[in-house]
Design a protein around this motif. Structure first.
Motif, PDB file in Angstrom:
ATOM      1  N   LEU A 184     -12.915   2.628   5.043  1.00 34.83           N
ATOM      2  CA  LEU A 184     -13.611   2.572   3.752  1.00 34.83           C
ATOM      3  C   LEU A 184     -15.090   2.736   4.084  1.00 34.83           C
ATOM      4  N   CYS A 185     -15.813   3.448   3.255  1.00 36.68           N
ATOM      5  CA  CYS A 185     -17.256   3.513   3.481  1.00 36.68           C
ATOM      6  C   CYS A 185     -17.987   3.877   2.208  1.00 36.68           C
ATOM      7  N   VAL A 186     -19.213   3.426   2.144  1.00 30.92           N
ATOM      8  CA  VAL A 186     -20.147   3.897   1.126  1.00 30.92           C
ATOM      9  C   VAL A 186     -21.387   4.281   1.900  1.00 30.92           C
ATOM     10  N   LEU A 187     -21.665   5.562   1.993  1.00 30.13           N
ATOM     11  CA  LEU A 187     -22.794   6.007   2.802  1.00 30.13           C
ATOM     12  C   LEU A 187     -23.770   6.806   1.962  1.00 30.13           C
ATOM     13  N   LYS A 188     -25.025   6.404   2.086  1.00 35.80           N
ATOM     14  CA  LYS A 188     -26.083   7.173   1.422  1.00 35.80           C
ATOM     15  C   LYS A 188     -26.826   7.954   2.497  1.00 35.80           C
ATOM     16  N   VAL A 189     -26.781   9.257   2.379  1.00 30.93           N
ATOM     17  CA  VAL A 189     -27.454  10.112   3.345  1.00 30.93           C
ATOM     18  C   VAL A 189     -28.700  10.663   2.666  1.00 30.93           C
ATOM     19  N   VAL A 201     -23.029  -5.597  -4.460  1.00 26.52           N
ATOM     20  CA  VAL A 201     -22.185  -4.728  -5.284  1.00 26.52           C
ATOM     21  C   VAL A 201     -20.812  -4.550  -4.638  1.00 26.52           C
ATOM     22  N   LEU A 202     -20.778  -4.525  -3.309  1.00 21.23           N
ATOM     23  CA  LEU A 202     -19.486  -4.414  -2.620  1.00 21.23           C
ATOM     24  C   LEU A 202     -18.568  -5.561  -3.023  1.00 21.23           C
ATOM     25  N   VAL A 203     -19.144  -6.750  -3.124  1.00 22.58           N
ATOM     26  CA  VAL A 203     -18.346  -7.906  -3.533  1.00 22.58           C
ATOM     27  C   VAL A 203     -17.833  -7.686  -4.957  1.00 22.58           C
ATOM     28  N   ALA A 204     -18.712  -7.176  -5.818  1.00 26.70           N
ATOM     29  CA  ALA A 204     -18.296  -6.959  -7.212  1.00 26.70           C
ATOM     30  C   ALA A 204     -17.198  -5.892  -7.302  1.00 26.70           C
ATOM     31  N   VAL A 205     -17.250  -4.894  -6.433  1.00 26.55           N
ATOM     32  CA  VAL A 205     -16.293  -3.790  -6.514  1.00 26.55           C
ATOM     33  C   VAL A 205     -14.985  -4.121  -5.809  1.00 26.55           C
ATOM     34  N   TYR A 206     -15.083  -4.619  -4.575  1.00 25.20           N
ATOM     35  CA  TYR A 206     -13.879  -4.762  -3.753  1.00 25.20           C
ATOM     36  C   TYR A 206     -13.384  -6.199  -3.620  1.00 25.20           C
ATOM     37  N   GLY A 207     -14.183  -7.159  -4.067  1.00 23.07           N
ATOM     38  CA  GLY A 207     -13.809  -8.558  -3.857  1.00 23.07           C
ATOM     39  C   GLY A 207     -14.389  -9.043  -2.537  1.00 23.07           C
ATOM     40  N   ALA A 208     -14.548 -10.358  -2.455  1.00 27.59           N
ATOM     41  CA  ALA A 208     -15.248 -10.936  -1.303  1.00 27.59           C
ATOM     42  C   ALA A 208     -14.496 -10.704   0.007  1.00 27.59           C
ATOM     43  N   ASP A 209     -13.163 -10.777  -0.037  1.00 23.29           N
ATOM     44  CA  ASP A 209     -12.397 -10.644   1.209  1.00 23.29           C
ATOM     45  C   ASP A 209     -12.614  -9.288   1.864  1.00 23.29           C
ATOM     46  N   THR A 210     -12.549  -8.248   1.061  1.00 28.78           N
ATOM     47  CA  THR A 210     -12.741  -6.906   1.595  1.00 28.78           C
ATOM     48  C   THR A 210     -14.194  -6.696   2.003  1.00 28.78           C
ATOM     49  N   ALA A 211     -15.114  -7.135   1.151  1.00 30.84           N
ATOM     50  CA  ALA A 211     -16.530  -6.924   1.437  1.00 30.84           C
ATOM     51  C   ALA A 211     -16.924  -7.581   2.760  1.00 30.84           C
ATOM     52  N   ARG A 212     -16.301  -8.715   3.048  1.00 33.05           N
ATOM     53  CA  ARG A 212     -16.622  -9.421   4.280  1.00 33.05           C
ATOM     54  C   ARG A 212     -16.242  -8.601   5.519  1.00 33.05           C
ATOM     55  N   GLN A 213     -15.312  -7.696   5.364  1.00 30.76           N
ATOM     56  CA  GLN A 213     -14.883  -6.904   6.519  1.00 30.76           C
ATOM     57  C   GLN A 213     -15.657  -5.592   6.637  1.00 30.76           C
ATOM     58  N   MET A 214     -16.747  -5.490   5.884  1.00 34.12           N
ATOM     59  CA  MET A 214     -17.531  -4.261   5.978  1.00 34.12           C
ATOM     60  C   MET A 214     -18.873  -4.563   6.637  1.00 34.12           C
ATOM     61  N   TYR A 232     -22.405   0.944   4.045  1.00 35.39           N
ATOM     62  CA  TYR A 232     -21.452  -0.011   4.612  1.00 35.39           C
ATOM     63  C   TYR A 232     -20.175   0.696   5.031  1.00 35.39           C
ATOM     64  N   LEU A 233     -19.598   0.180   6.132  1.00 30.58           N
ATOM     65  CA  LEU A 233     -18.384   0.747   6.704  1.00 30.58           C
ATOM     66  C   LEU A 233     -17.387  -0.364   6.922  1.00 30.58           C
ATOM     67  N   SER A 234     -16.117  -0.026   6.831  1.00 34.36           N
ATOM     68  CA  SER A 234     -15.120  -1.056   7.126  1.00 34.36           C
ATOM     69  C   SER A 234     -15.002  -1.204   8.637  1.00 34.36           C
ATOM     70  N   ASN A 235     -14.765  -2.433   9.089  1.00 31.77           N
ATOM     71  CA  ASN A 235     -14.435  -2.538  10.496  1.00 31.77           C
ATOM     72  C   ASN A 235     -13.011  -2.002  10.650  1.00 31.77           C
ATOM     73  N   PRO A 236     -12.628  -1.565  11.845  1.00 33.05           N
ATOM     74  CA  PRO A 236     -11.375  -0.821  11.956  1.00 33.05           C
ATOM     75  C   PRO A 236     -10.141  -1.582  11.462  1.00 33.05           C
ATOM     76  N   ALA A 237     -10.217  -2.903  11.418  1.00 32.30           N
ATOM     77  CA  ALA A 237      -9.051  -3.659  10.950  1.00 32.30           C
ATOM     78  C   ALA A 237      -8.781  -3.417   9.466  1.00 32.30           C
ATOM     79  N   LEU A 238      -9.809  -2.999   8.760  1.00 33.56           N
ATOM     80  CA  LEU A 238      -9.663  -2.722   7.324  1.00 33.56           C
ATOM     81  C   LEU A 238      -9.591  -1.209   7.157  1.00 33.56           C
ATOM     82  N   ASN A 239      -8.444  -0.709   6.756  1.00 28.58           N
ATOM     83  CA  ASN A 239      -8.318   0.746   6.633  1.00 28.58           C
ATOM     84  C   ASN A 239      -7.301   1.096   5.571  1.00 28.58           C
TER      85      ASN A 239
END
Ligand code: ADP
Ligand code: MG
Length: 491
Positions: free
Chosen positions: A293-298, A207-220, A246-253
């Motif tokens: 960037l993050c999507v967290l389910k608690v 779903v991350l790929v569908a929402v943010y695109g593959a380039d961004t999703a790859r950095q999470m 999923y969380l972004s690595n610090p390069a993606l902010n």
């Protein structure tokens, strides 16, 4: 003034205002109902940003024909029996307020059929009043069509934003639910055009790929952790918290917190403390003013959270907030630290690569360290960093011996750096310099970007916005929110 009881229709409109603020609130309630009904597919359609039409179709349980009208009464719910249930809620709905609220401020049609009935029912309501009911063939599940939202509440109508803005909110909302419920296939169409679809594969990464695109999703990166207070001082094993997402690595902010998404027990929440916990976990890894960037389910036990504290259920209250926040923070910190690549050092031949951690003396590092204050050799022709310019303080201080005065106009020498003496360059990436208070490590790429940024900013301030269109179109991936903001600015 005399006290009087409000007419029922007016009271219903006021109550609706608490739950239904804009088209996206309708979508949220209808999606939640579909999830509660066990749907594996949820389709959302909109016209005019949902102002003219919204339709949510699901393949869930449907509503038995004998209960269809009841669903539109206030406080009518199939999800709650006693006040005790309120403190162990596992469904998203529980107040029985959404359908009557939406119906009160729109023209609504519901087509529904439950599994064990041969035919479905279609019910139409105008401003909350039933205008038509008939038996109707239908697939199992429920289709709710909401037209002309707020047609009878002109004051609300005035607060609605442009169709683009409202559709951006809906798009964002649908993608967030799709992320949190990856096993459900979501789709969103606007003016009959498909604008978003999730595969329903069960994987949040898809779903991350569908929402943010593959380039961004790859950095999470995935985060998955559980914490129980069983082994902790004073803990009784009652408080537990699981964190997944999923969380972004610090390069993606990003420059704001808009892409920090939290679900607590399956419920989309806005929680400052959760946001703060995550931002803190990135401490020292992100520049001040930048956010991950993050999507967290608690997930916590149902009786560890009070969900009945906010009209649109956007906030929750934890019984052990400190425990939950630190569970989130630890999980995030461990994941981000574990994933942050350490700039690779090239080891000299002969250095032990497999054994225990290699012990290297400074001289052994296969790095290009130039013990000189002379101008640095640029890493390659493409890197136009003027090695010296930014190493100097404001023009009113004379450089110390061993340095030479940079050949730049005074207004470009405004970096708040002390005088630095360059010691060398590491891995063709970092510049080591010595200043009055110690050693400076300067990321030369970032410094270059900063110089360009300052330059453009000054030009912009001096000349007003100057823009030039690109020779070749450039495709960029935008989130729904960004797309809307861009469209608003271009309009
Ligand atoms: P709540 O969700 O708080 O119970 P709602 O007003 O949203 O209140 O819905 C009232 C009732 O209508 C629900 O309790 C449920 O029984 C039924 N219902 C609503 N939407 C659906 C749906 N999409 N599928 C099956 N049942 C539904
Ligand atoms: Mg509901």
């Amino acid at each position: 003034m005399t006290i009087k009881i409000l007419p029922e229709a007016l009271a219903a409109q006021i109550a609706a205002g608490e739950v239904i603020e804009r088209p996206a609130s309708v979508v949220k309630e209808l999606i939640e109902n579909a999830i509660d009904a066990g749907a594996s597919e949820i389709r959302v359609e909109m016209r005019d940003g949902g102002k003219r039409l919204l339709r949510v179709s699901d393949n869930g349980s449907g509503i038995p024909s004998g209960e269809v009208e009841l669903a539109f009464s206030h406080h009518a719910t199939s999800k709650l029996n006693s006040v005790d249930d309120l403190f162990r809620i596992t469904t998203l709905g529980f107040r029985g307020e959404a359908l009557p609220s939406i119906a009160a401020v729109s023209q609504l049609a519901m087509l529904t059929r439950s599994a064990d009935e041969p035919a479905g029912v279609e019910l139409r309501l105008h401003g909350g009043r039933v205008t038509q009911r008939e038996a109707h063939a239908a697939p199992r599940g429920t289709v709710i069509t909401v037209e002309n939202l707020f047609y009878n509440v002109p004051a609300r109508l005035k607060f609605m934003k442009s169709s683009g803005s409202e559709s951006g909110h809906i798009n964002e909302l649908v993608s967030r639910y799709a992320l949190a419920y990856p096993a459900i296939r979501f789709s969103l169409t606007s003016e009959s055009r498909l604008v978003f679809q999730s595969p329903g594969s069960g994987s949040m990464a898809d779903v991350l790929v569908a929402v943010y695109g593959a380039d961004t999703a790859r950095q999470m990166v995935e985060v998955s952790a559980e914490r129980s207070d069983a082994g902790e001082p004073g803990g009784q094993g009652r408080a537990t918290a699981a964190v997944y997402g999923y969380l972004s690595n610090p390069a993606l902010n990003r420059a704001n917190r808009a892409h920090m998404v939290f679900f607590v027990n399956g419920r989309l929440v806005q929680d400052r403390s959760l946001t703060f916990s995550v931002v803190e976990a990135y401490h020292t890894l992100l520049q001040v003013g930048r956010f991950p960037l993050c999507v967290l389910k608690v997930s916590v036990p149902a009786d560890e959270v009070d969900v009945n504290v906010h009209p649109s259920k956007a906030e929750v209250k934890f019984r052990h907030p400190g425990f939950v926040f630190s569970a989130v923070q630890r999980a995030v910190r461990a994941t981000v630290i574990g994933q942050t690549p350490i700039p690779a050092l090239s080891l000299p031949d002969g250095a032990d690569r497999q054994g225990e951690a290699p012990r290297l003396s400074f001289g052994q590092l296969g790095l290009e360290v130039q013990r000189t204050a002379a101008p640095l050799s640029p890493p390659d022709a493409d890197d136009r960093l003027h090695g010296r310019e930014w190493l100097y303080p404001p023009a009113d201080r004379e450089p110390e011996s061993g340095t030479s005065r940079p050949d730049v106009p005074p207004d470009e020498r405004d970096a708040p750096l002390p005088i630095l003496r360059v010691l060398g360059q590491v891995a063709r990436t970092y510049i080591i310099a010595e200043g009055p208070e110690g050693i400076f490590l300067i990321d030369q790429h970032a410094a270059h970007e900063r110089i360009l940024y300052e330059k453009f900013r000054r030009e912009r301030q001096a000349l007003g916005a100057s823009a030039q269109s690109l020779l070749e179109p450039l495709a960029v991936d935008l989130t729904p929110r960004q797309a809307v903001r861009l469209a608003d600015r271009m309009a």
